[in-house]
Motif scaffolding. Structure first.
Motif, PDB file in Angstrom:
ATOM      1  N   GLU A  12      42.852  21.351 -85.493  1.00 42.69           N
ATOM      2  CA  GLU A  12      42.045  21.752 -86.637  1.00 42.69           C
ATOM      3  C   GLU A  12      40.610  22.069 -86.212  1.00 42.69           C
ATOM      4  O   GLU A  12      40.015  23.042 -86.682  1.00 42.69           O
ATOM      5  CB  GLU A  12      42.051  20.658 -87.715  1.00 42.69           C
ATOM      6  CG  GLU A  12      43.399  20.447 -88.374  1.00 42.69           C
ATOM      7  CD  GLU A  12      44.395  19.665 -87.493  1.00 42.69           C
ATOM      8  OE1 GLU A  12      43.978  18.877 -86.616  1.00 42.69           O
ATOM      9  OE2 GLU A  12      45.606  19.876 -87.671  1.00 42.69           O
ATOM     10  N   GLU A  13      40.049  21.260 -85.328  1.00 38.50           N
ATOM     11  CA  GLU A  13      38.688  21.507 -84.842  1.00 38.50           C
ATOM     12  C   GLU A  13      38.614  22.814 -84.054  1.00 38.50           C
ATOM     13  O   GLU A  13      37.659  23.580 -84.200  1.00 38.50           O
ATOM     14  CB  GLU A  13      38.212  20.347 -83.968  1.00 38.50           C
ATOM     15  CG  GLU A  13      37.961  19.081 -84.741  1.00 38.50           C
ATOM     16  CD  GLU A  13      37.735  17.864 -83.853  1.00 38.50           C
ATOM     17  OE1 GLU A  13      36.899  17.021 -84.253  1.00 38.50           O
ATOM     18  OE2 GLU A  13      38.366  17.752 -82.786  1.00 38.50           O
ATOM     19  N   ILE A  14      39.624  23.079 -83.254  1.00 39.63           N
ATOM     20  CA  ILE A  14      39.647  24.317 -82.475  1.00 39.63           C
ATOM     21  C   ILE A  14      39.708  25.525 -83.400  1.00 39.63           C
ATOM     22  O   ILE A  14      39.025  26.524 -83.184  1.00 39.63           O
ATOM     23  CB  ILE A  14      40.811  24.305 -81.467  1.00 39.63           C
ATOM     24  CG1 ILE A  14      40.480  23.304 -80.355  1.00 39.63           C
ATOM     25  CG2 ILE A  14      41.077  25.698 -80.904  1.00 39.63           C
ATOM     26  CD1 ILE A  14      41.603  23.021 -79.395  1.00 39.63           C
ATOM     27  N   HIS A  15      40.483  25.451 -84.446  1.00 41.65           N
ATOM     28  CA  HIS A  15      40.607  26.578 -85.372  1.00 41.65           C
ATOM     29  C   HIS A  15      39.333  26.817 -86.171  1.00 41.65           C
ATOM     30  O   HIS A  15      39.191  27.869 -86.794  1.00 41.65           O
ATOM     31  CB  HIS A  15      41.808  26.399 -86.296  1.00 41.65           C
ATOM     32  CG  HIS A  15      43.099  26.678 -85.606  1.00 41.65           C
ATOM     33  ND1 HIS A  15      43.445  27.926 -85.142  1.00 41.65           N
ATOM     34  CD2 HIS A  15      44.125  25.867 -85.268  1.00 41.65           C
ATOM     35  CE1 HIS A  15      44.623  27.872 -84.557  1.00 41.65           C
ATOM     36  NE2 HIS A  15      45.058  26.629 -84.618  1.00 41.65           N
ATOM     37  N   GLN A  16      38.395  25.885 -86.142  1.00 42.32           N
ATOM     38  CA  GLN A  16      37.132  26.065 -86.839  1.00 42.32           C
ATOM     39  C   GLN A  16      36.072  26.746 -85.985  1.00 42.32           C
ATOM     40  O   GLN A  16      35.029  27.143 -86.498  1.00 42.32           O
ATOM     41  CB  GLN A  16      36.623  24.717 -87.352  1.00 42.32           C
ATOM     42  CG  GLN A  16      37.479  24.161 -88.465  1.00 42.32           C
ATOM     43  CD  GLN A  16      37.013  22.793 -88.922  1.00 42.32           C
ATOM     44  OE1 GLN A  16      35.925  22.348 -88.604  1.00 42.32           O
ATOM     45  NE2 GLN A  16      37.858  22.128 -89.677  1.00 42.32           N
ATOM     46  N   PHE A  17      36.323  26.912 -84.681  1.00 50.02           N
ATOM     47  CA  PHE A  17      35.357  27.599 -83.826  1.00 50.02           C
ATOM     48  C   PHE A  17      35.215  29.042 -84.276  1.00 50.02           C
ATOM     49  O   PHE A  17      36.191  29.682 -84.662  1.00 50.02           O
ATOM     50  CB  PHE A  17      35.802  27.589 -82.358  1.00 50.02           C
ATOM     51  CG  PHE A  17      35.562  26.294 -81.647  1.00 50.02           C
ATOM     52  CD1 PHE A  17      34.278  25.852 -81.392  1.00 50.02           C
ATOM     53  CD2 PHE A  17      36.623  25.521 -81.218  1.00 50.02           C
ATOM     54  CE1 PHE A  17      34.058  24.656 -80.736  1.00 50.02           C
ATOM     55  CE2 PHE A  17      36.415  24.328 -80.556  1.00 50.02           C
ATOM     56  CZ  PHE A  17      35.119  23.894 -80.314  1.00 50.02           C
TER      57      PHE A  17
END
Length: 109
Positions: A12-17
């Motif tokens: 989820e954090e990666i997809h927010q980059f």
């Protein structure tokens, strides 16, 4: 060039980059990963605007499994959280350059 070494990030954090991101899945002891390091470093020098996240992968590490990583190194090229290109094991300068073009020129839809 921004390098972040981690195994702590979530999918989820990666997809927010936002912007151009290259995920590098591998392990320090992996000879394929070691062999690819100079090629990856040379390519990244030409693209300081690409966020490089180096992810230590292996047994018990779930992030690589969520990306279906099975071989190292696996490079995943993303733009604004969306995977646009993937290179697995056979890493060469021409393919990395092509992937960088894809993620730096992709337009948000």
């Amino acid at each position: 060039m921004s390098i972040q070494h981690t195994s702590e990030l979530t999918r989820e954090e990666i997809h927010q980059f936002t912007g151009a991101v290259m995920l590098e899945f591998g392990a320090e002891w992996c000879e394929h990963c070691q062999a690819a390091q100079s090629i990856i470093a040379s390519a990244l020098k030409l693209h300081p605007d690409i966020h490089h996240i180096k992810i230590e992968d292996g047994k018990g590490r779930k992030l690589g499994r969520t990306f279906s990583v099975k071989l190292w190194p696996t490079l995943i090229f993303m733009k604004d959280g969306i995977e646009l290109k993937r290179l697995v094991r056979q890493i060469n300068p021409k393919d990395i350059a092509s992937a960088f073009i894809i993620i730096t020129t992709a337009v948000r839809s």
